[in-house]
Design a protein around this motif. Structure first.
Motif, PDB file in Angstrom:
ATOM      1  N   HIS A  20       0.576  -1.147  -0.008  1.00  0.00           N
ATOM      2  CA  HIS A  20      -0.124   0.055   0.072  1.00  0.00           C
ATOM      3  C   HIS A  20       0.930   1.314   0.152  1.00  0.00           C
ATOM      4  CE1 HIS A  20      -3.299  -2.503   2.254  1.00  0.00           C
ATOM      5  NE2 HIS A  20      -3.558  -2.553   0.859  1.00  0.00           N
ATOM      6  N   CYS A  21       0.896   1.714  -1.164  1.00  0.00           N
ATOM      7  CA  CYS A  21       1.939   2.986  -1.281  1.00  0.00           C
ATOM      8  C   CYS A  21       1.396   4.089  -0.275  1.00  0.00           C
ATOM      9  CB  CYS A  21       2.118   3.453  -2.487  1.00  0.00           C
ATOM     10  SG  CYS A  21       3.027   2.511  -3.689  1.00  0.00           S
ATOM     11  N   LEU A  22       2.270   4.945   0.193  1.00  0.00           N
ATOM     12  CA  LEU A  22       1.708   6.181   1.192  1.00  0.00           C
ATOM     13  C   LEU A  22       1.246   7.142  -0.104  1.00  0.00           C
ATOM     14  CD1 LEU A  22       4.403   6.699   3.606  1.00  0.00           C
ATOM     15  CD2 LEU A  22       2.229   5.792   3.985  1.00  0.00           C
ATOM     16  N   PRO A  23       0.331   8.133   0.191  1.00  0.00           N
ATOM     17  CA  PRO A  23      -0.126   9.073  -0.896  1.00  0.00           C
ATOM     18  C   PRO A  23       1.022   9.648  -1.848  1.00  0.00           C
ATOM     19  CG  PRO A  23      -1.063   9.580   1.132  1.00  0.00           C
ATOM     20  CD  PRO A  23       0.015   8.518   1.315  1.00  0.00           C
ATOM     21  N   LEU A  24       0.731   9.383  -2.951  1.00  0.00           N
ATOM     22  CA  LEU A  24       1.737   9.853  -4.168  1.00  0.00           C
ATOM     23  C   LEU A  24       1.758  10.861  -4.586  1.00  0.00           C
ATOM     24  CD1 LEU A  24       1.132   6.616  -6.578  1.00  0.00           C
ATOM     25  CD2 LEU A  24       2.822   6.732  -4.942  1.00  0.00           C
ATOM     26  N   PRO A  25       2.804  11.527  -5.277  1.00  0.00           N
ATOM     27  CA  PRO A  25       2.779  12.982  -5.742  1.00  0.00           C
ATOM     28  C   PRO A  25       1.767  12.913  -6.891  1.00  0.00           C
ATOM     29  CG  PRO A  25       4.872  12.345  -5.716  1.00  0.00           C
ATOM     30  CD  PRO A  25       4.087  11.049  -5.285  1.00  0.00           C
ATOM     31  N   GLY A  26       0.732  14.143  -6.845  1.00  0.00           N
ATOM     32  CA  GLY A  26      -0.397  14.199  -7.814  1.00  0.00           C
ATOM     33  C   GLY A  26      -1.657  13.865  -7.005  1.00  0.00           C
ATOM     34  N   MET A  57       1.797  -6.917  -4.558  1.00  0.00           N
ATOM     35  CA  MET A  57       0.867  -6.163  -5.580  1.00  0.00           C
ATOM     36  C   MET A  57       1.041  -4.572  -4.986  1.00  0.00           C
ATOM     37  SD  MET A  57      -2.684  -6.208  -7.591  1.00  0.00           S
ATOM     38  CE  MET A  57      -3.596  -6.952  -6.073  1.00  0.00           C
ATOM     39  N   VAL A  58       1.693  -3.809  -5.778  1.00  0.00           N
ATOM     40  CA  VAL A  58       1.931  -2.527  -5.639  1.00  0.00           C
ATOM     41  C   VAL A  58       0.560  -1.665  -5.995  1.00  0.00           C
ATOM     42  CG1 VAL A  58       3.574  -0.580  -5.888  1.00  0.00           C
ATOM     43  CG2 VAL A  58       4.061  -2.690  -5.924  1.00  0.00           C
ATOM     44  N   GLU A  59       0.102  -1.061  -4.995  1.00  0.00           N
ATOM     45  CA  GLU A  59      -1.106  -0.156  -5.436  1.00  0.00           C
ATOM     46  C   GLU A  59      -1.051   1.336  -4.596  1.00  0.00           C
ATOM     47  OE1 GLU A  59      -5.871  -0.927  -4.729  1.00  0.00           O
ATOM     48  OE2 GLU A  59      -4.450  -1.449  -3.091  1.00  0.00           O
ATOM     49  N   ASN A  60      -1.645   2.254  -5.433  1.00  0.00           N
ATOM     50  CA  ASN A  60      -1.897   3.607  -4.502  1.00  0.00           C
ATOM     51  C   ASN A  60      -2.899   3.629  -3.921  1.00  0.00           C
ATOM     52  OD1 ASN A  60      -3.527   3.309  -7.155  1.00  0.00           O
ATOM     53  ND2 ASN A  60      -3.903   5.601  -7.203  1.00  0.00           N
ATOM     54  N   THR A  61      -3.288   2.845  -2.778  1.00  0.00           N
ATOM     55  CA  THR A  61      -4.125   2.826  -1.969  1.00  0.00           C
ATOM     56  C   THR A  61      -4.747   3.982  -1.219  1.00  0.00           C
ATOM     57  OG1 THR A  61      -3.283   0.559  -1.707  1.00  0.00           O
ATOM     58  CG2 THR A  61      -5.104   1.242  -0.256  1.00  0.00           C
ATOM     59  N   LYS A  72      -1.177  11.557 -14.698  1.00  0.00           N
ATOM     60  CA  LYS A  72       0.228  11.454 -15.325  1.00  0.00           C
ATOM     61  C   LYS A  72       1.313  11.374 -14.013  1.00  0.00           C
ATOM     62  CE  LYS A  72      -0.763  13.105 -19.864  1.00  0.00           C
ATOM     63  NZ  LYS A  72      -0.530  13.947 -20.927  1.00  0.00           N
ATOM     64  N   THR A  73       1.056  12.406 -13.253  1.00  0.00           N
ATOM     65  CA  THR A  73       2.087  12.369 -12.188  1.00  0.00           C
ATOM     66  C   THR A  73       1.920  11.072 -11.033  1.00  0.00           C
ATOM     67  OG1 THR A  73       1.871  14.796 -12.145  1.00  0.00           O
ATOM     68  CG2 THR A  73       2.936  13.794 -10.109  1.00  0.00           C
ATOM     69  N   GLN A  74       0.779  10.552 -10.984  1.00  0.00           N
ATOM     70  CA  GLN A  74       0.578   9.576 -10.077  1.00  0.00           C
ATOM     71  C   GLN A  74       1.029   8.263 -10.920  1.00  0.00           C
ATOM     72  OE1 GLN A  74      -3.837  10.657  -9.524  1.00  0.00           O
ATOM     73  NE2 GLN A  74      -3.555   9.827  -7.600  1.00  0.00           N
ATOM     74  N   VAL A  75       0.651   8.239 -12.220  1.00  0.00           N
ATOM     75  CA  VAL A  75       1.241   7.116 -12.965  1.00  0.00           C
ATOM     76  C   VAL A  75       2.685   7.102 -12.997  1.00  0.00           C
ATOM     77  CG1 VAL A  75       1.592   6.253 -15.321  1.00  0.00           C
ATOM     78  CG2 VAL A  75      -0.622   7.163 -14.737  1.00  0.00           C
ATOM     79  N   ALA A  76       3.457   8.082 -12.973  1.00  0.00           N
ATOM     80  CA  ALA A  76       5.014   8.075 -12.719  1.00  0.00           C
ATOM     81  C   ALA A  76       5.446   7.612 -11.431  1.00  0.00           C
ATOM     82  CB  ALA A  76       5.558   9.601 -13.324  1.00  0.00           C
TER      83      ALA A  76
END
Length: 265
Positions: A20-26, A57-61, A72-76
């Motif tokens: 569970h990734c921490l909040p991503l840029p974007g 599994m890597v996720e922008n949870t 696009k920023t989150q995708v990167a």
């Protein structure tokens, strides 16, 4: 290294652990420390592998509030996190760009040599905080073929959690059969929300009508995992591995071992 397909075929009761990734840029929730985001993603993946899961599994949870498609920023950022995880573990790696950005998930998976993606709204039209989310089966199957990426497995939810079916009268068996017909490689059945137990009878109903792997997608815990695995072929586990069930917390090695112990691992 085994592929996810090898794991599914050879090892009954396979477990995919969530990074569970921490909040991503974007994301509006991003806290401004990209190094912390990447470091926790890698450490979580390594802890899961050390604890004995079969894949991660890597996720922008934590990118709340979700949109159907990510920026696009989150995708990167999600791709960067996935690349680091892929480099550090020796088990299969998958991607889930939530809520339902199957093109981003598949693109990230192909760019990083990943084994699978999760597709939340594959054949169902659902309603949630994103609005009306329409199925992306054609889009992801077509893109996978154009990218020559048939080796990337599609783990497809039916009547996915955190959503309501637009047509509530559709039985889960119909969604399951539609998913198989559309090209799903495995089916994911969930409870109503993250951490909510997946009803065993619902897993059984799906197993009765399909001939591909059926996975429990939420709520697996040490008290019910042995019972769930009498029916389910595998499970996706996330919040159970976190103290307090909080998706922003790091993966806890002892909680991973506690869950796997009833399986004799």
């Amino acid at each position: 290294m085994k592929s996810i397909n090898d794991v599914i075929k050879v090892r009954g009761g396979f477990i995919i652990g969530m990074v569970h990734c921490l909040p991503l840029p974007g994301s509006p929730s991003y806290q401004g420390d990209i190094n912390k985001v990447m470091e926790q993603a890698v450490e979580d993946a390594k802890t899961l592998e050390r604890g004995g899961v079969d894949a991660v599994m890597v996720e922008n949870t934590n990118d709340s509030p979700f949109t159907e498609l990510i920026s696009k920023t989150q995708v990167a950022a999600l791709s960067a996190a996935t690349a680091l995880v892929k480099k550090e573990v020796n088990i299969p790696v998958g991607v889930d760009a939530s809520f339902n950005d199957c093109e981003a998930s598949l693109g990230i998976a192909v760019a990083n040599g990943c084994d699978f993606i999760r597709v939340p709204a594959f054949v169902d039209t659902v309603v949630n905080w994103c609005g009306i989310v329409t199925p992306c089966a054609y889009k992801v199957i077509d893109l996978r073929k154009r990218l020559n990426a048939e080796n990337v497995m599609l783990l497809c939810d039916i009547q996915v959690k955190h959503s309501n079916m637009l047509l509530s009268q559709v039985p889960i068996e119909e969604s399951a059969k539609n998913a198989v017909a559309a090209g799903a490689d495995a089916i994911v059945v969930t409870g109503t929300t993250t951490g909510a137990e997946t009803p065993i009878d619902m897993i059984q109903r799906v197993k009765n009508v399909v001939n591909i792997p059926v996975m429990a997608g939420s709520g697996i815990n040490p008290n019910d995992i042995a019972e769930q695995f009498k029916i389910a072929d595998g499970a996706i586990v996330g919040s159970t591995f976190k103290k307090g069930g909080l998706t922003t917390n790091p993966v806890d090695y002892e909680l991973v071992r506690k869950l796997l112990a009833p399986l004799g691992r």
